[in-house]
Design a protein around this motif. Sequence first.
Motif, PDB file in Angstrom:
ATOM      1  N   MET A  62      -8.831   2.070  -8.399  1.00  0.00           N
ATOM      2  CA  MET A  62      -7.524   2.724  -8.386  1.00  0.00           C
ATOM      3  C   MET A  62      -7.037   2.790  -6.954  1.00  0.00           C
ATOM      4  O   MET A  62      -7.777   3.203  -6.056  1.00  0.00           O
ATOM      5  CB  MET A  62      -7.620   4.126  -8.977  1.00  0.00           C
ATOM      6  N   ALA A  63      -5.786   2.386  -6.737  1.00  0.00           N
ATOM      7  CA  ALA A  63      -5.264   2.304  -5.378  1.00  0.00           C
ATOM      8  C   ALA A  63      -3.776   2.617  -5.374  1.00  0.00           C
ATOM      9  O   ALA A  63      -3.127   2.671  -6.422  1.00  0.00           O
ATOM     10  CB  ALA A  63      -5.512   0.912  -4.795  1.00  0.00           C
ATOM     11  N   TYR A  64      -3.244   2.842  -4.168  1.00  0.00           N
ATOM     12  CA  TYR A  64      -1.801   3.074  -4.032  1.00  0.00           C
ATOM     13  C   TYR A  64      -1.262   2.242  -2.875  1.00  0.00           C
ATOM     14  O   TYR A  64      -1.963   1.983  -1.895  1.00  0.00           O
ATOM     15  CB  TYR A  64      -1.475   4.556  -3.854  1.00  0.00           C
ATOM     16  N   GLU A  65      -0.007   1.806  -3.046  1.00  0.00           N
ATOM     17  CA  GLU A  65       0.616   0.910  -2.069  1.00  0.00           C
ATOM     18  C   GLU A  65       1.623   1.617  -1.178  1.00  0.00           C
ATOM     19  O   GLU A  65       2.185   0.999  -0.268  1.00  0.00           O
ATOM     20  CB  GLU A  65       1.289  -0.254  -2.793  1.00  0.00           C
ATOM     21  N   GLN A  66       1.863   2.895  -1.430  1.00  0.00           N
ATOM     22  CA  GLN A  66       2.732   3.695  -0.571  1.00  0.00           C
ATOM     23  C   GLN A  66       2.381   5.158  -0.791  1.00  0.00           C
ATOM     24  O   GLN A  66       1.754   5.522  -1.784  1.00  0.00           O
ATOM     25  CB  GLN A  66       4.206   3.456  -0.901  1.00  0.00           C
ATOM     26  N   TYR A  67       2.786   6.017   0.146  1.00  0.00           N
ATOM     27  CA  TYR A  67       2.523   7.436  -0.005  1.00  0.00           C
ATOM     28  C   TYR A  67       3.275   7.996  -1.213  1.00  0.00           C
ATOM     29  O   TYR A  67       4.359   7.523  -1.562  1.00  0.00           O
ATOM     30  CB  TYR A  67       2.950   8.198   1.245  1.00  0.00           C
ATOM     31  N   GLY A  68       2.687   9.005  -1.832  1.00  0.00           N
ATOM     32  CA  GLY A  68       3.331   9.618  -2.980  1.00  0.00           C
ATOM     33  C   GLY A  68       2.421  10.614  -3.661  1.00  0.00           C
ATOM     34  O   GLY A  68       1.435  11.084  -3.076  1.00  0.00           O
ATOM     35  N   ASP A  69       2.723  10.945  -4.915  1.00  0.00           N
ATOM     36  CA  ASP A  69       1.906  11.883  -5.672  1.00  0.00           C
ATOM     37  C   ASP A  69       0.837  11.111  -6.454  1.00  0.00           C
ATOM     38  O   ASP A  69       0.770   9.876  -6.377  1.00  0.00           O
ATOM     39  CB  ASP A  69       2.783  12.735  -6.597  1.00  0.00           C
ATOM     40  N   PRO A  70      -0.033  11.806  -7.201  1.00  0.00           N
ATOM     41  CA  PRO A  70      -1.112  11.101  -7.906  1.00  0.00           C
ATOM     42  C   PRO A  70      -0.660   9.976  -8.816  1.00  0.00           C
ATOM     43  O   PRO A  70      -1.408   9.009  -9.028  1.00  0.00           O
ATOM     44  CB  PRO A  70      -1.785  12.231  -8.704  1.00  0.00           C
ATOM     45  N   HIS A  71       0.570  10.057  -9.347  1.00  0.00           N
ATOM     46  CA  HIS A  71       1.043   9.003 -10.239  1.00  0.00           C
ATOM     47  C   HIS A  71       1.312   7.689  -9.511  1.00  0.00           C
ATOM     48  O   HIS A  71       1.584   6.664 -10.144  1.00  0.00           O
ATOM     49  CB  HIS A  71       2.291   9.464 -10.981  1.00  0.00           C
ATOM     50  N   THR A  72       1.215   7.717  -8.181  1.00  0.00           N
ATOM     51  CA  THR A  72       1.341   6.493  -7.394  1.00  0.00           C
ATOM     52  C   THR A  72       0.139   5.567  -7.602  1.00  0.00           C
ATOM     53  O   THR A  72       0.218   4.363  -7.348  1.00  0.00           O
ATOM     54  CB  THR A  72       1.478   6.841  -5.894  1.00  0.00           C
ATOM     55  N   LEU A  73      -0.971   6.127  -8.076  1.00  0.00           N
ATOM     56  CA  LEU A  73      -2.183   5.328  -8.285  1.00  0.00           C
ATOM     57  C   LEU A  73      -1.969   4.244  -9.338  1.00  0.00           C
ATOM     58  O   LEU A  73      -1.318   4.478 -10.357  1.00  0.00           O
ATOM     59  CB  LEU A  73      -3.331   6.234  -8.725  1.00  0.00           C
ATOM     60  N   GLN A  74      -2.538   3.069  -9.074  1.00  0.00           N
ATOM     61  CA  GLN A  74      -2.479   1.954 -10.007  1.00  0.00           C
ATOM     62  C   GLN A  74      -3.855   1.311 -10.120  1.00  0.00           C
ATOM     63  O   GLN A  74      -4.617   1.276  -9.149  1.00  0.00           O
ATOM     64  CB  GLN A  74      -1.501   0.879  -9.518  1.00  0.00           C
ATOM     65  N   LEU A  75      -4.176   0.812 -11.300  1.00  0.00           N
ATOM     66  CA  LEU A  75      -5.394   0.041 -11.484  1.00  0.00           C
ATOM     67  C   LEU A  75      -5.157  -1.358 -10.926  1.00  0.00           C
ATOM     68  O   LEU A  75      -4.255  -2.061 -11.369  1.00  0.00           O
ATOM     69  CB  LEU A  75      -5.755  -0.020 -12.964  1.00  0.00           C
ATOM     70  N   MET A  76      -5.935  -1.748  -9.922  1.00  0.00           N
ATOM     71  CA  MET A  76      -5.733  -3.026  -9.238  1.00  0.00           C
ATOM     72  C   MET A  76      -7.030  -3.822  -9.185  1.00  0.00           C
ATOM     73  O   MET A  76      -8.120  -3.257  -9.174  1.00  0.00           O
ATOM     74  CB  MET A  76      -5.262  -2.806  -7.795  1.00  0.00           C
TER      75      MET A  76
END
Length: 303
Positions: free
Chosen positions: A1-15
């Motif tokens: 699980m990773a994120y490509e920009q700052y944000g809240d927990p919903h920014t996380l994506q399965l990559m």
Amino acid sequence: MAYEQYGDPHTLQLMDLPTPKVGPGEVLIRAERAAVNPVDWKLMSGALDPMMNTYFPVIPGWDVYGVVDDVGPDVPEFSAGDRVASYARKDFVQGGTYAEYVSVPAASVAHVPDEVSADAAAGLPLAGLTALRCLQTLSVTEKDIVLIHAASGAVGRVASQLARELGARVIGTASEVNHQRLRDWGVEPVSYGEGLTGRVREVAPDGVTAVVDCVGGVLEQTLEVLTGGGRHVSIADPTVLEHQGRWVWVRPDGTRLESLLERVAEGRLSVDVDSVYPLERAAEAMQHNQRGARGKVLLDLTA
């Protein structure tokens, strides 16, 4: 699980990202558990951007339990198949522990005794090392009366047990629902909030000799109950530096982590687990941690 920009927990994506390289002096861990800590979502929000370099996409997470998959050159102390845990913070934010594999400097890695569960091993590193660093910074002994703010939180729980092991008298702030748990550890519970100074003075009329602040926003109360020459540290409020206190930001340390894991194996230290989520529900796990879990929130990397 990773994120490509700052944000809240919903920014996380399965990559799908490349397996980390394992360089000289490093260990590649095949992760089985990762712990969710407040610092994970604070980093994700960008709150610590002025302090740490960030390289996107970011895999969050600093706590891990797993099995050694590979070692780099000059790592004689670990072998493939070893059960290990680590506070895996690096000098930059990028390749964390919410993933199947994580590479970590060998100096940050600890062997996990057979008697210690995967959940306990994953939930201990950051909280345990922070608690230990606080007490060592304060040089706590059996002569001390120690006040721990937020004694039922992740760091406070470990600090309470370690301080009692050192022979200190311990007073811990917590909500009433957590008071019995503190009593089980030999800690004298007091309710936090308005009137705290008076409640502490009721049980320690002459004040306390050392304070561990695990929550922030309590500097005034700390100074009011601290004896002359008393010591105090905070993991949440850097303004303590202006009042002869210490601001603790713990360093990775495999040797100290191994000593804590041995205490768990011997039954001298317990790690409370609130819940375990599969990796793809990491955003939900983060939100649960934000609301205030009663124990460690973990991710199962094998589910």
